[in-house]
Design a protein around this motif. Sequence first.
Motif, short mmCIF file in Angstrom:
data_model
loop_
_atom_site.label_atom_id
_atom_site.label_comp_id
_atom_site.label_asym_id
_atom_site.label_seq_id
_atom_site.Cartn_x
_atom_site.Cartn_y
_atom_site.Cartn_z
N ASP A 96 23.63 -45.34 -39.81
CA ASP A 96 23.36 -46.73 -40.17
C ASP A 96 24.66 -47.45 -40.53
O ASP A 96 24.86 -48.62 -40.15
N ARG A 97 25.53 -46.75 -41.28
CA ARG A 97 26.79 -47.37 -41.66
C ARG A 97 27.64 -47.68 -40.43
O ARG A 97 28.21 -48.77 -40.31
N GLN A 98 27.71 -46.72 -39.50
CA GLN A 98 28.48 -46.95 -38.28
C GLN A 98 27.87 -48.07 -37.45
O GLN A 98 28.59 -48.88 -36.85
N LYS A 99 26.52 -48.11 -37.42
CA LYS A 99 25.86 -49.17 -36.66
C LYS A 99 26.15 -50.54 -37.27
O LYS A 99 26.43 -51.50 -36.55
N ILE A 100 26.09 -50.59 -38.61
CA ILE A 100 26.38 -51.86 -39.29
C ILE A 100 27.82 -52.28 -39.06
O ILE A 100 28.12 -53.45 -38.80
N GLU A 101 28.74 -51.29 -39.15
CA GLU A 101 30.14 -51.61 -38.91
C GLU A 101 30.35 -52.10 -37.48
O GLU A 101 31.12 -53.05 -37.24
N SER A 102 29.67 -51.46 -36.53
CA SER A 102 29.78 -51.89 -35.14
C SER A 102 29.24 -53.30 -34.95
O SER A 102 29.86 -54.14 -34.28
N LEU A 103 28.08 -53.55 -35.58
CA LEU A 103 27.50 -54.90 -35.48
C LEU A 103 28.41 -55.93 -36.15
O LEU A 103 28.56 -57.05 -35.64
#
Length: 335
Positions: free
Chosen positions: A196-203
């Motif tokens: 989730d953290r990586q996804k949020i950072e990517s977004l």
Amino acid sequence: MNYDSFIGNKADFPFEHRVLNTILVYGIGITALAMIMNYLLDLGPVIVGISGVLCFTFGILYYLSLVRKKCRLVRFCVIFLLVFITTPVLWITNGGLSGGSTFFILTFSSTIAILLRGYLRIVMVGCLALVTLGLIVAEYWHPLLISGYNSGFARYADISCGLLIAIIVNTALFIVIINHYIDEHKRANQYLAEMDRQKIESLNRQFGRVFNASPALMAIYREKDYVYLAVNDAWLASLGYERHEIIGLTKEQVDILLPEERQVDLSELTLGTLAEIKVRTKQGEARDWLVSKAKIQIEGQDCILLSAMDRTVLNNMERKIAHLDRLNLVGEIAA
């Protein structure tokens, strides 16, 4: 106490192998205790010797499992030993159905259920059930095959020890399984949180690229105190400010409204609607903006995304066209 030194560390030994080593450690302890108890209860050298042989066998298997890492071989040896050797020996030498061996059989079934998977688990549990049923039938028809106890005290002592050992072993196995489940659950949650953290950072990175590359004039400020958190390049280019001159300041500190527009409260602008306002650049030049706003959340904080379109050139052209139209109309009337 560091149990990893007895059952292997998590890095080098998978869960099933660690469970096998745990069972072998308990097997050594139980057979050693049984040997001592049989000696103290004076059950004879044969029974004491059988307990000693089983203890030695478990020790060899433990060495092969922990040191030589022969998990597959040791696992099947343990299952074979429990089902086809230990169960009949305990049954015959420890009073049969009226002795303490019945409690050990329950522990053996738990061990098989943990160590095996799929159809092998069903087959070996079935074998244990058939062996037990065969021993019950044999005891019924040939009761003299079963070695009795020298006294009532010996019988109750053996049954009590068997019950306590079964409780301890089953509880220990249950704890191992539950702890493994808890650890796996924690790892899964940590993995999902990291994803989730990586996804949020990517977004966020993608949003940042879109935000800065957008030709629309965009700014983000915190709703509770109107502090600017971000402005894009188009916003800066239109107003002539540098980013450090806006970020961290409030809307009041960065006063971009013309004096005649200061009665306009952008915070009261309805979400999703458009409003025309006049702003001034850092150099004092007046600009015509068409503004809308949307509510967003950044790191759990309520924020406002302002989006504007600079209509200065277009409005000037419209005013010139309107002026020419009026001149044409006056000319037509005069003619």
